[in-house]
Design a protein around this motif. Sequence first.
Motif, mmCIF file in Angstrom:
data_model
loop_
_atom_site.group_PDB
_atom_site.id
_atom_site.type_symbol
_atom_site.label_atom_id
_atom_site.label_comp_id
_atom_site.label_asym_id
_atom_site.label_seq_id
_atom_site.Cartn_x
_atom_site.Cartn_y
_atom_site.Cartn_z
ATOM 1 N N GLU A 8 -62.487 -15.008 -20.628
ATOM 2 C CA GLU A 8 -63.092 -14.447 -21.845
ATOM 3 C C GLU A 8 -64.087 -13.348 -21.495
ATOM 4 O OE1 GLU A 8 -62.189 -15.084 -24.839
ATOM 5 O OE2 GLU A 8 -60.892 -16.795 -24.458
ATOM 6 N N ALA A 9 -64.850 -13.546 -20.427
ATOM 7 C CA ALA A 9 -65.804 -12.525 -19.984
ATOM 8 C C ALA A 9 -65.062 -11.309 -19.443
ATOM 9 C CB ALA A 9 -66.747 -13.098 -18.932
ATOM 10 N N GLN A 10 -63.958 -11.531 -18.766
ATOM 11 C CA GLN A 10 -63.162 -10.408 -18.273
ATOM 12 C C GLN A 10 -62.564 -9.608 -19.422
ATOM 13 O OE1 GLN A 10 -60.348 -12.218 -15.639
ATOM 14 N NE2 GLN A 10 -61.860 -12.568 -14.024
ATOM 15 N N SER A 11 -62.176 -10.295 -20.477
ATOM 16 C CA SER A 11 -61.658 -9.609 -21.651
ATOM 17 C C SER A 11 -62.744 -8.762 -22.321
ATOM 18 C CB SER A 11 -61.115 -10.639 -22.642
ATOM 19 O OG SER A 11 -60.765 -10.030 -23.850
ATOM 20 N N ALA A 12 -63.957 -9.299 -22.397
ATOM 21 C CA ALA A 12 -65.073 -8.542 -22.973
ATOM 22 C C ALA A 12 -65.423 -7.346 -22.088
ATOM 23 C CB ALA A 12 -66.285 -9.448 -23.148
ATOM 24 N N ALA A 13 -65.376 -7.538 -20.763
ATOM 25 C CA ALA A 13 -65.659 -6.442 -19.842
ATOM 26 C C ALA A 13 -64.603 -5.346 -19.958
ATOM 27 C CB ALA A 13 -65.726 -6.964 -18.403
ATOM 28 N N ASP A 57 -67.604 -12.988 -32.940
ATOM 29 C CA ASP A 57 -67.668 -13.947 -34.037
ATOM 30 C C ASP A 57 -66.654 -15.062 -33.842
ATOM 31 O OD1 ASP A 57 -68.104 -15.214 -36.424
ATOM 32 O OD2 ASP A 57 -67.171 -13.670 -37.647
ATOM 33 N N PRO A 58 -67.103 -16.292 -33.595
ATOM 34 C CA PRO A 58 -66.161 -17.383 -33.362
ATOM 35 C C PRO A 58 -65.509 -17.901 -34.634
ATOM 36 C CG PRO A 58 -68.383 -18.205 -33.245
ATOM 37 C CD PRO A 58 -68.488 -16.718 -33.433
ATOM 38 N N GLY A 59 -66.094 -17.620 -35.798
ATOM 39 C CA GLY A 59 -65.580 -18.169 -37.040
ATOM 40 C C GLY A 59 -64.451 -17.373 -37.655
ATOM 41 N N GLY A 60 -64.182 -16.202 -37.119
ATOM 42 C CA GLY A 60 -63.102 -15.400 -37.648
ATOM 43 C C GLY A 60 -63.455 -14.699 -38.949
ATOM 44 N N GLY A 61 -64.678 -14.220 -39.070
ATOM 45 C CA GLY A 61 -65.004 -13.440 -40.249
ATOM 46 C C GLY A 61 -66.324 -13.794 -40.901
ATOM 47 N N ARG A 62 -66.932 -14.888 -40.524
ATOM 48 C CA ARG A 62 -68.220 -15.248 -41.113
ATOM 49 C C ARG A 62 -69.313 -14.785 -40.169
ATOM 50 N NH1 ARG A 62 -66.493 -21.052 -41.445
ATOM 51 N NH2 ARG A 62 -68.157 -21.122 -39.929
ATOM 52 N N LEU A 63 -70.158 -13.870 -40.617
ATOM 53 C CA LEU A 63 -71.182 -13.309 -39.742
ATOM 54 C C LEU A 63 -72.306 -14.286 -39.441
ATOM 55 C CD1 LEU A 63 -71.571 -9.625 -40.860
ATOM 56 C CD2 LEU A 63 -70.668 -10.520 -38.748
ATOM 57 N N GLY A 64 -72.428 -15.351 -40.181
ATOM 58 C CA GLY A 64 -73.461 -16.335 -39.886
ATOM 59 C C GLY A 64 -73.231 -17.039 -38.557
ATOM 60 N N ASP A 65 -71.996 -17.038 -38.087
ATOM 61 C CA ASP A 65 -71.689 -17.706 -36.825
ATOM 62 C C ASP A 65 -71.914 -16.817 -35.618
ATOM 63 O OD1 ASP A 65 -70.987 -19.933 -38.198
ATOM 64 O OD2 ASP A 65 -68.837 -19.491 -38.202
ATOM 65 N N VAL A 66 -72.301 -15.559 -35.801
ATOM 66 C CA VAL A 66 -72.499 -14.653 -34.679
ATOM 67 C C VAL A 66 -73.771 -15.011 -33.931
ATOM 68 C CG1 VAL A 66 -72.926 -12.245 -34.048
ATOM 69 C CG2 VAL A 66 -71.188 -12.817 -35.708
ATOM 70 N N LEU A 67 -74.740 -15.588 -34.618
ATOM 71 C CA LEU A 67 -75.982 -15.958 -33.954
ATOM 72 C C LEU A 67 -75.700 -16.952 -32.839
ATOM 73 C CD1 LEU A 67 -78.223 -16.392 -37.086
ATOM 74 C CD2 LEU A 67 -78.121 -14.453 -35.539
ATOM 75 N N PRO A 68 -76.379 -16.799 -31.700
ATOM 76 C CA PRO A 68 -76.072 -17.661 -30.560
ATOM 77 C C PRO A 68 -76.243 -19.153 -30.838
ATOM 78 C CG PRO A 68 -77.413 -15.824 -29.886
ATOM 79 C CD PRO A 68 -77.324 -15.754 -31.371
ATOM 80 N N GLY A 81 -74.004 -25.256 -28.630
ATOM 81 C CA GLY A 81 -74.145 -24.230 -27.601
ATOM 82 C C GLY A 81 -73.333 -22.993 -27.896
ATOM 83 N N VAL A 82 -73.436 -22.052 -27.007
ATOM 84 C CA VAL A 82 -72.753 -20.773 -27.145
ATOM 85 C C VAL A 82 -71.533 -20.773 -26.239
ATOM 86 C CG1 VAL A 82 -73.021 -18.288 -26.915
ATOM 87 C CG2 VAL A 82 -74.970 -19.684 -27.543
ATOM 88 N N SER A 83 -70.411 -20.339 -26.769
ATOM 89 C CA SER A 83 -69.206 -20.290 -25.957
ATOM 90 C C SER A 83 -69.287 -19.094 -25.010
ATOM 91 C CB SER A 83 -67.970 -20.174 -26.848
ATOM 92 O OG SER A 83 -67.913 -18.897 -27.427
ATOM 93 N N PRO A 84 -68.553 -19.138 -23.909
ATOM 94 C CA PRO A 84 -68.563 -17.999 -22.969
ATOM 95 C C PRO A 84 -68.073 -16.705 -23.612
ATOM 96 C CG PRO A 84 -67.572 -19.916 -21.937
ATOM 97 C CD PRO A 84 -67.804 -20.267 -23.372
ATOM 98 N N ARG A 85 -67.148 -16.780 -24.558
ATOM 99 C CA ARG A 85 -66.656 -15.586 -25.230
ATOM 100 C C ARG A 85 -67.759 -14.929 -26.048
ATOM 101 N NH1 ARG A 85 -64.411 -14.435 -30.261
ATOM 102 N NH2 ARG A 85 -64.533 -16.601 -30.857
ATOM 103 N N VAL A 86 -68.505 -15.730 -26.786
ATOM 104 C CA VAL A 86 -69.596 -15.188 -27.600
ATOM 105 C C VAL A 86 -70.666 -14.599 -26.695
ATOM 106 C CG1 VAL A 86 -71.442 -15.815 -29.194
ATOM 107 C CG2 VAL A 86 -69.148 -16.741 -29.534
ATOM 108 N N ARG A 87 -71.036 -15.333 -25.643
ATOM 109 C CA ARG A 87 -72.075 -14.862 -24.728
ATOM 110 C C ARG A 87 -71.680 -13.539 -24.071
ATOM 111 N NH1 ARG A 87 -72.625 -19.150 -21.608
ATOM 112 N NH2 ARG A 87 -74.286 -19.984 -22.886
#
Length: 111
Positions: A8-13, A57-68, A81-87
Amino acid sequence: MPDFEDPEAQSAALAFAVLCAAIALIGGGLSDDPALTLKADGLMAVLAALYLVFRADPGGGRLGDVLPLHARQAGNRRRHGVSPRVRANLWFAQWMAALAMFSLALSMFVT
């Protein structure tokens, strides 16, 4: 800093690198006017940072879930906790926003 061994981190990079390359290529095309180039690069970097935040955004469209960390309204009130993808996506969005601020600030001083 995210763990770069995580896919997930490699995908973000990779997304960060492609966005930076696209911004650099478009900025290179506008190199006749340095102030315009820096402003355009800064605005594109702001849009890229927003893209990375929405991508986190882990929720797929809800911006309230963007917060760590956030409280769930379900039965218990414990924090999750925060998933590695979000982090990873938020870490790269932070750096993209820093690049945007630097480019836009520098565009005010370049003539």
